[in-house]
Write a protein that holds these residues in place. Structure first.
Motif, mmCIF file in Angstrom:
data_model
loop_
_atom_site.group_PDB
_atom_site.id
_atom_site.type_symbol
_atom_site.label_atom_id
_atom_site.label_comp_id
_atom_site.label_asym_id
_atom_site.label_seq_id
_atom_site.Cartn_x
_atom_site.Cartn_y
_atom_site.Cartn_z
ATOM 1 N N UNK A 38 -48.970 92.711 -62.174
ATOM 2 C CA UNK A 38 -48.633 91.157 -61.216
ATOM 3 C C UNK A 38 -49.416 90.080 -60.825
ATOM 4 N N UNK A 39 -50.925 89.549 -62.045
ATOM 5 C CA UNK A 39 -51.451 88.646 -61.136
ATOM 6 C C UNK A 39 -51.336 88.872 -63.291
ATOM 7 N N UNK A 40 -50.550 88.144 -63.729
ATOM 8 C CA UNK A 40 -50.320 88.453 -66.018
ATOM 9 C C UNK A 40 -51.609 87.329 -66.021
ATOM 10 N N UNK A 41 -51.280 86.464 -65.720
ATOM 11 C CA UNK A 41 -52.631 85.484 -65.717
ATOM 12 C C UNK A 41 -52.062 84.513 -67.323
ATOM 13 N N UNK A 149 -51.220 95.978 -53.275
ATOM 14 C CA UNK A 149 -49.236 95.395 -53.968
ATOM 15 C C UNK A 149 -48.869 96.343 -55.155
ATOM 16 N N UNK A 150 -50.085 96.586 -55.430
ATOM 17 C CA UNK A 150 -49.902 97.344 -57.179
ATOM 18 C C UNK A 150 -49.304 99.076 -56.859
ATOM 19 N N UNK A 151 -50.200 99.266 -55.578
ATOM 20 C CA UNK A 151 -49.801 100.665 -55.343
ATOM 21 C C UNK A 151 -48.265 101.305 -55.323
ATOM 22 N N UNK A 161 -54.026 100.410 -62.322
ATOM 23 C CA UNK A 161 -54.802 100.565 -63.084
ATOM 24 C C UNK A 161 -55.704 98.953 -63.011
ATOM 25 N N UNK A 162 -56.716 98.737 -62.028
ATOM 26 C CA UNK A 162 -57.134 97.079 -61.799
ATOM 27 C C UNK A 162 -58.931 97.269 -61.256
ATOM 28 N N UNK A 163 -58.865 96.033 -62.182
ATOM 29 C CA UNK A 163 -60.243 95.221 -61.882
ATOM 30 C C UNK A 163 -60.433 95.183 -61.011
ATOM 31 N N UNK A 164 -61.598 95.112 -59.611
ATOM 32 C CA UNK A 164 -61.635 94.562 -58.406
ATOM 33 C C UNK A 164 -63.106 94.259 -58.169
#
Ligand SMILES: C[S@@+](CC[C@H](N)C(=O)[O-])C[C@H]1O[C@@H](n2cnc3c(N)ncnc32)[C@H](O)[C@@H]1O
Length: 496
Positions: A38-41, A149-151, A161-164
């Motif tokens: 969702x924040x694909x760049x 939002x990703x969940x 799986x998100x970098x935070x």
């Protein structure tokens, strides 16, 4: 095009993206058939997923369509890309993915709400509050909302799986988000990346792998460093973690390998017996233009002027004021202080007056908790130095608690991820208020007496500090290894 800082656009280095995808794909009964970012760049994480998987549908979104078209995303043929603000777009985001994605991966924007370039305006914040409720707290980093939002975007048996930003693990403003994601899923893996992962962003990072379903109690997989070196998993009960004030203890031993494990269970905390306070930017910037070198001694002054004590001047049980220089607002001072008579009437004057009582001052961003007593109440703490004003516990008892090696180990674990560097503890007022008190009253009294006597000139201060620290380890019923660890981190215990 929107400014990069305002979008939090920091692209993931290739090997980190590959490792994130590998961690997300491992330990699952079957490979995902749909992967969303969702924040694909520029699309690099989805490109890595495509390389790792034979047959997969890719879904992307970003506010910046140009980056996607120019980057690897532009060559991902069948991928569905939406140019939209994901945090406000209606659900489901991708209409042909109504039940959610098997895997949601990403490196969401880190938009620090204390940074004017990326802070939201009031209307945008209010909109997010309507959508995400109490997950939007005072300074919530928007990465927390992306994780929630990703969940929500993942299928019921899907994975995220998100970098935070590492601060997510322990920041107080991220607590509602931590609770919410553990209502939506269960933690399955955690990566501690630490400092220096992104070349163009000075931020400590971690990554979280969460499953929407499956056992609540599990061995949480762990990795550390730029190569995602695997380390021992931790047995974690998802329901207990949901109620925990911090996730820092999950990674604390990865940041400091020698950190002693301490379990400080107590119903009573420092906030019950003392008032902990902190100044803010207003106090710092209000005092900075009034600083002069006031000369003399830091205690027992009679000229009414007040020594200003910075974090750099505080060592465990000692203050270096007048013995070494201090930096305040870009200038160096040998005996920094202010004259309260120079203060305009109002909030700042009241704040300074309230500080000038007997207290313990505590430095921030230090390797262990560094407290020192100001029994005559002369000093003014320079933000971010904290003050602990004794209430029902005496000044010396408060100092003894804060010098206790197990308290430093506890603080290190609970605040993991929040400091400016991974070697430091960000000592905050809420953290100090939550410090558990020692169960052994008599040992605690002994330590306080040692400190008070030394203040009256009986015995050398460095010896008293070490003796009090050792006594406090016993007061907490902890192993002496905590002393060894503390002494190796405590730095300056002797003059100057
Ligand atoms: C840290 S970059 C990561 C990009 C890419 N996924 C990677 O790993 O290299 C974050 C991305 O989020 C995008 N972004 C920022 N705010 C957004 C929003 N509200 N909705 C969708 N995307 C957003 C930025 O344009 C940027 O491309």
């Amino acid at each position: 095009m929107v400014d990069r800082a305002a979008r939090g656009a920091v692209f993931t280095p290739e090997p980190i993206g590959r490792a994130l995808v590998a961690a997300a794909l491992s330990g699952r009964p079957r490979p995902p058939r749909s992967v969303a970012d969702p924040a694909a760049g520029d699309g690099r994480l989805l490109a890595a997923a495509r390389r790792a998987l034979d047959d997969v549908e890719l879904y992307a979104a970003d506010v910046d369509g140009a980056a996607w078209r120019r980057g690897p995303g532009g060559s991902l043929g069948s991928a569905r890309f939406l140019e939209t603000d994901v945090l406000v777009a209606p659900a489901p985001l991708w209409s042909d993915l109504p039940a959610g994605a098997d895997l949601v991966i990403g490196n969401p924007p880190f938009l620090d709400q204390l940074d004017a370039r990326s802070a939201l305006d009031a209307a945008a914040r209010e909109g997010l509050r309507r959508r995400y409720g109490d997950v939007v707290a005072g300074y919530t980093d928007l990465a927390s909302l992306f994780l929630v939002a990703a969940c929500e975007m993942a299928a019921e048996d899907g994975r995220v799986a998100l970098i935070m930003p590492a601060s997510f693990l322990s920041a107080r403003d991220a607590e509602p988000a931590r609770r919410r994601v553990l209502e939506l899923g269960t933690l399955d893996g955690i990566w501690w990346g630490g400092d220096g992962i992104f070349e163009d962003a000075d931020v400590q990072v971690c990554a979280l792998v969460l499953d929407r379903s499956g056992p609540r109690r599990r061995h949480v997989r762990r990795w550390v460093g730029p190569r995602w070196h695997p380390v021992d998993p931790l047995d974690v009960d998802g329901d207990a973690l949901r109620l925990a004030p911090s996730w820092g203890p999950l990674v604390a031993g990865l940041i400091d390998e020698d950190l002693p494990q301490v379990a400080l269970a107590s119903d009573a905390v420092l906030g019950d017996v003392a008032a902990v306070g902190a100044g803010f930017r207003d106090q710092f910037y209000g005092l900075a233009p009034l600083v002069t070198d006031i000369g003399g001694d830091p205690s027992g002054r009679t000229d009414g002027r007040a020594p200003l004590v910075t974090s750099g001047l505080v060592d465990p049980g000692r203050v270096g004021w007048g013995r070494r220089p201090a930096r305040i607002a870009g200038r160096t001072w040998t005996t920094p202080g202010i004259d309260p008579a120079d203060l305009p009437d109002g909030r700042l004057a009241r704040w300074v007056a309230a500080q000038r009582r007997p207290k313990v001052v505590v430095a921030s961003q230090t390797p262990v908790v560094e407290p020192v007593a100001d029994p005559t109440g002369e000093w003014v703490p320079s933000t971010p130095v904290l003050s602990v004003h004794p209430g029902t516990a005496s000044l010396w008892r408060c100092l003894a608690v804060l010098l206790a090696p197990p308290v430093s180990a506890w603080a290190r674990a609970h605040a993991a991820g929040s400091a400016l560097t991974s070697r430091a503890i960000r000592v905050s007022a809420p953290l100090l208020r939550a410090v558990p008190l020692p169960p052994d009253e008599r040992a605690w009294s002994r330590a306080a007496t040692v400190l008070e006597r030394s203040h009256r000139g009986d015995g050398s201060p460095p010896d008293a500090v070490v003796e009090a620290a050792t006594t406090m380890t016993a007061a907490y019923g902890c192993d002496p290894e905590a002393d060894v660890w503390w002494r190796s981190r405590a730095g300056r215990l002797s003059p100057p």
